[in-house]
Design a protein around this motif. Structure first.
Motif, PDB file in Angstrom:
ATOM      1  N   SER A 379       0.833  -1.209   0.000  1.00 58.47           N
ATOM      2  CA  SER A 379       0.000   0.000   0.000  1.00 58.47           C
ATOM      3  C   SER A 379       0.860   1.249   0.000  1.00 58.47           C
ATOM      4  O   SER A 379       0.593   2.215  -0.728  1.00 58.47           O
ATOM      5  N   LYS A 380       1.891   1.235   0.817  1.00 55.99           N
ATOM      6  CA  LYS A 380       2.783   2.388   0.894  1.00 55.99           C
ATOM      7  C   LYS A 380       3.486   2.620  -0.437  1.00 55.99           C
ATOM      8  O   LYS A 380       3.622   3.773  -0.884  1.00 55.99           O
ATOM      9  N   MET A 381       3.902   1.567  -1.088  1.00 57.32           N
ATOM     10  CA  MET A 381       4.604   1.719  -2.358  1.00 57.32           C
ATOM     11  C   MET A 381       3.656   2.155  -3.470  1.00 57.32           C
ATOM     12  O   MET A 381       4.013   3.014  -4.299  1.00 57.32           O
ATOM     13  N   SER A 382       2.450   1.614  -3.500  1.00 53.73           N
ATOM     14  CA  SER A 382       1.487   1.996  -4.537  1.00 53.73           C
ATOM     15  C   SER A 382       1.076   3.450  -4.393  1.00 53.73           C
ATOM     16  O   SER A 382       0.935   4.178  -5.386  1.00 53.73           O
ATOM     17  N   MET A 383       0.880   3.910  -3.163  1.00 51.12           N
ATOM     18  CA  MET A 383       0.530   5.315  -2.944  1.00 51.12           C
ATOM     19  C   MET A 383       1.703   6.221  -3.285  1.00 51.12           C
ATOM     20  O   MET A 383       1.520   7.317  -3.821  1.00 51.12           O
ATOM     21  N   LYS A 384       2.900   5.781  -2.980  1.00 47.70           N
ATOM     22  CA  LYS A 384       4.083   6.595  -3.268  1.00 47.70           C
ATOM     23  C   LYS A 384       4.308   6.739  -4.763  1.00 47.70           C
ATOM     24  O   LYS A 384       4.672   7.822  -5.249  1.00 47.70           O
ATOM     25  N   LEU A 385       4.103   5.670  -5.521  1.00 48.88           N
ATOM     26  CA  LEU A 385       4.317   5.696  -6.965  1.00 48.88           C
ATOM     27  C   LEU A 385       3.058   6.058  -7.745  1.00 48.88           C
ATOM     28  O   LEU A 385       3.132   6.243  -8.962  1.00 48.88           O
ATOM     29  N   GLY A 386       1.914   6.133  -7.071  1.00 48.72           N
ATOM     30  CA  GLY A 386       0.679   6.495  -7.742  1.00 48.72           C
ATOM     31  C   GLY A 386       0.136   5.401  -8.643  1.00 48.72           C
ATOM     32  O   GLY A 386      -0.565   5.694  -9.620  1.00 48.72           O
ATOM     33  N   ARG A 387       0.398   4.158  -8.318  1.00 50.41           N
ATOM     34  CA  ARG A 387      -0.034   3.046  -9.157  1.00 50.41           C
ATOM     35  C   ARG A 387      -1.139   2.253  -8.462  1.00 50.41           C
ATOM     36  O   ARG A 387      -1.268   2.314  -7.233  1.00 50.41           O
ATOM     37  N   PRO A 388      -1.951   1.498  -9.228  1.00 44.63           N
ATOM     38  CA  PRO A 388      -3.070   0.756  -8.620  1.00 44.63           C
ATOM     39  C   PRO A 388      -2.581  -0.249  -7.589  1.00 44.63           C
ATOM     40  O   PRO A 388      -1.490  -0.818  -7.700  1.00 44.63           O
TER      41      PRO A 388
END
Length: 761
Positions: A379-388
């Protein structure tokens, strides 16, 4: 003789242009008779049919019908394009909200929400973050996208073309193909000798060195990512050594743990780099701390290749630790891929489901911790990169792990209890709950259909429409309140104290670090608060707008201010901790949070030069540069970040200075001959001279001894009239009685907000 009736003149609704100019009578012929006789062009050519009010109303109704027909056709075309290509949408699965029931989750996941095309509202950015010229996509919540918006504004404000790549620090991913590089001879040797020899080849550590770096793990990453059983791991490590060999057997799990601890441990050795120049420190080379342990990482990946078809718990642990190692090394895309592989492996192992009843409690809790640590990481990585997102709430049936004393004793680690029913595992519970709340807010923002906001959007995207941003900010207010509610539930033992302030707030008070608390506990407290500020500023950042608002936007402006406040709070914490303690020394993720906060503050100062918080944000940017300088003693990317922040500060200061209102020039009242004569009247015997301030307040044009009066234009005109009346009052007794009334009239004309000040000549 009968009088013939006069022929009624033909009436026309509007004369043609030629007849109106020459003031002659026109008729309703097309063209009119005058224009037909002169052989000229007549404006009455039949194209302008609307001559009366009923005709105008009928034309308006026809146009409205035509517009509705075209809108319906456009809607049908968008629906067809949506069904053909789902790539043009950014649909983020709803996250697992703490307060929502399974029925609510199911209804929300199955609801068919009509969304606008991605290109219209939630577009991203294509940028090359590595050495390759190939660009990759980052979504609207990513820092890369915010840097792109800020770069576009800088290019327009400075009338120069800037590249967003120059706003990214030098990292290993920009200089190397991967975390491990090899010479041509090494590659030829590996291809000739095969995989078996390549596993044992390389620059590996001695047993004593391995023991040192493994010891670092249990006091650092183990308390932040509790996915290993310490007792089982140590037994496995001892089994790799034989009495007749000086080299241990290969193990993918041991290798990735050593690689991660080498990356962290080499960053702790800061003194060796202090004497190097700033330019040299900003250069990434093969000795940089971010790629330390790359030989062990490569051997771990080689060993994992044989476990992909039949993964185990150890396989999943390796994928999670590999993703962390790559993220700390600034390999964003490879780290995202490793995290995706970890998620698929967790699904293969069934960790998204609650463990069966017959399984021992120790293994149950380990599986639960594994799943939720991976959930937070992804979740942290997806939010950081803006990816689904890759993990979905609808597919999650695993309960949160336990943190009781009995569970902590079964975990394999011997950390002392902290009181208040808090153990070393409690931090992981609150960290997971924080991510659940933040992910729910993130999903609510980027899954919100703009049509439901009832705001007409005329801009090509959401970032250029202040009304739509205002509606989104108002919609997000209750979701952001959930973050404040989470902060109030954190136990005191997991809070870093303050000197006259409140923990987990934006008051920027001085930290009161508990001196005799264990290092791992101090780090847990700081990581929890820093993550809270980092997630908050990321959720508020979309409302930092570089486009002037056409109407007041109180919700959006307040959200942008809160974004800056969270970034400033994070910066003040980092500055005190990094510059005066060793709690977060060498912690790569803390550096990334500070970089996120620094670039956000730069964008806020650029977009909000008139905001009351802007001066404090500008000072916080200087603090962030000092933090990067300290981190620069550990790894080169931080020194490069410090250089970028200073260069951007110089450009933004120029733009901010241009946007500030000009201070009105000082108006010096011209000398008046009458006033000079009055000032030169000899005093009577025995009288004392008047103070200079009193004389100057009544005599226009007489220069005061310590300066001259500074007024704006309106105040100067009003003041001149007042002073002239004051002279008359001194020379004539009759007018003196009206002084008070004139003075009150003057005050009402000048206004209460005008400043009267004395300045030095």
């Amino acid at each position: 003789m009968a009088i013939r009736p006069r022929k009624k003149r033909s009436q026309v609704a509007r004369a043609c242009d030629w007849c109106r100019v020459h003031r002659v009578k026109c008729d309703s012929d097309q063209p009119c008779s005058n224009c037909r006789k002169r052989g000229g062009h007549c404006s009455n050519n039949g194209t302008n049919k609307i001559a009366t009010l009923p005709q105008a109303f009928r034309e308006i109704e026809n146009l409205r019908s035509r517009v509705e027909e075209l809108e319906q056709q456009l809607h049908q075309e968008r629906s067809r394009a949506k069904s053909e290509d789902d790539v043009h949408q950014l649909h983020t699965p709803p996250s697992l909200a703490l307060s929502a029931s399974p029925e609510q989750h199911s209804a929300r996941d199955n609801a068919a929400v009509e969304t606008y095309p991605l290109k219209r509202f939630w577009e991203g950015i294509q940028i090359n973050t590595a050495r390759s010229s190939q660009k990759t996509w980052f979504g609207p919540s990513s820092l890369f996208f915010f840097i792109g918006r800020m770069n576009n504004f800088l290019s327009l404000a400075l009338h120069q073309t800037h590249s967003a790549n120059h706003m990214l620090p030098n990292s290993a991913s920009k200089l190397m193909d991967g975390p491990a590089t090899h010479s041509m001879d090494d590659q030829a040797r590996r291809s000739a000798t095969g995989t078996a020899e390549s596993i044992n080849a390389g620059k590996y550590l001695s047993p004593t060195q391995e023991e040192y770096f493994l010891g670092l793990f249990w006091q650092s990453y183990h308390t932040a990512y509790p996915i290993l059983d310490e007792i089982e791991f140590k037994e496995h490590y001892r089994s790799l050594w034989t009495t007749s060999s000086k080299v241990r057997k290969p193990s993918a799990l041991v290798d990735i743990v050593i690689a991660l601890c080498m990356q962290y441990g080499m960053a702790l050795l800061r003194d060796a780099r202090r004497e190097i120049s700033a330019a040299s420190r900003a250069t990434v080379d093969n000795n940089d701390a971010t790629i330390s342990g790359r030989w062990h990482y490569e051997r771990s990946q080689t060993l994992l290749a044989s476990d992909l078809e039949s993964p185990t718990i150890a396989t999943l642990q390796c994928h999670i630790l590999s993703s962390i190692y790559l993220c700390c090394g600034s390999f964003q895309n490879i780290s995202d891929g490793a995290c995706a592989l970890a998620v698929r492996t967790a699904y293969m192992l069934g960790l998204h489901l609650d463990p069966p009843e017959g399984m021992p409690q120790r293994q149950k809790e380990l599986r639960r911790r594994l799943w939720w640590v991976l959930y937070v990481l992804e979740s942290k990585m997806s939010m950081k990169l803006g990816r689904p997102f890759l993990t979905h709430s609808s597919a999650t049936a695993c309960n949160l792990p336990d943190d009781h004393h009995k569970t902590a004793m079964l975990s394999g680690s011997s950390f002392a209890p902290l009181g208040e029913d808090v153990t070393w595992l409690t931090w992981n519970i609150h960290n997971t709950k924080l991510m659940l709340v933040a992910r729910a807010a993130h999903t609510a923002l980027y899954d919100k259909d703009p049509k439901t906001l009832n705001v007409p959007c005329t801009a090509p995207n959401i970032w250029e429409d202040s009304r739509l941003l205002e509606a989104y900010a108002e919609f997000m207010a209750p979701h952001m309140k959930q973050l404040a509610d989470w902060a109030s539930d954190v136990p005191d033992v997991l809070r870093t104290g303050r000197q006259g302030g409140i923990p987990l707030s934006t008051d920027r008070s001085i930290l009161d670090i508990e001196q005799f608390a264990p290092l791992w506990l101090q780090r847990q407290r700081l990581l929890l608060e820093l993550l809270f500020h980092n997630l908050s500023l990321g959720l508020y950042r979309p409302f930092v707008s570089f486009i002037p608002a056409a109407a007041p936007t109180p919700f959006a402006s307040r959200s942008a201010t809160k974004c800056a406040e969270h970034a400033m709070a994070l910066t003040h914490i980092m500055h005190q901790v990094i510059c005066s303690t060793a709690i977060l020394a060498g912690w790569h993720e803390a550096f990334q949070w500070q970089w996120n906060a620094a670039m956000t503050l730069l964008g806020f100062v650029l977009a909000e030069p008139q905001n009351d918080v802007t001066p404090f944000a500008r000072k916080a940017i200087d603090l962030s540069a000092a933090v990067f300088e300290t981190f620069g003693d550990s790894f080169a990317i931080a020194a490069s970040a410090a250089n970028i922040v200073r260069e951007l500060c110089a450009k933004i200061d120029i733009i901010t200075e241009r946007s500030m209102p000009k201070k009105p020039a000082a108006i010096q009242l011209r000398p008046d001959p009458v006033a000079q004569e009055v000032a030169q009247i000899p005093l009577a015997a025995g009288s004392e001279p008047l103070p200079a301030g009193i004389v100057n307040s009544f005599v226009p044009g007489l220069q005061p001894y310590d300066g001259y009066m500074n007024f704006d234009n309106d105040a100067a005109v009003a003041m001149q009239g007042f002073l002239e009346q004051s002279i008359d009052a001194m020379l004539g007794v009759e007018m003196y009685n009206s002084f008070d009334a004139d003075f009150e009239n003057l005050m009402s004309n000048v206004g209460s907000n005008d400043e009267w000040s004395f300045t030095q000549q």
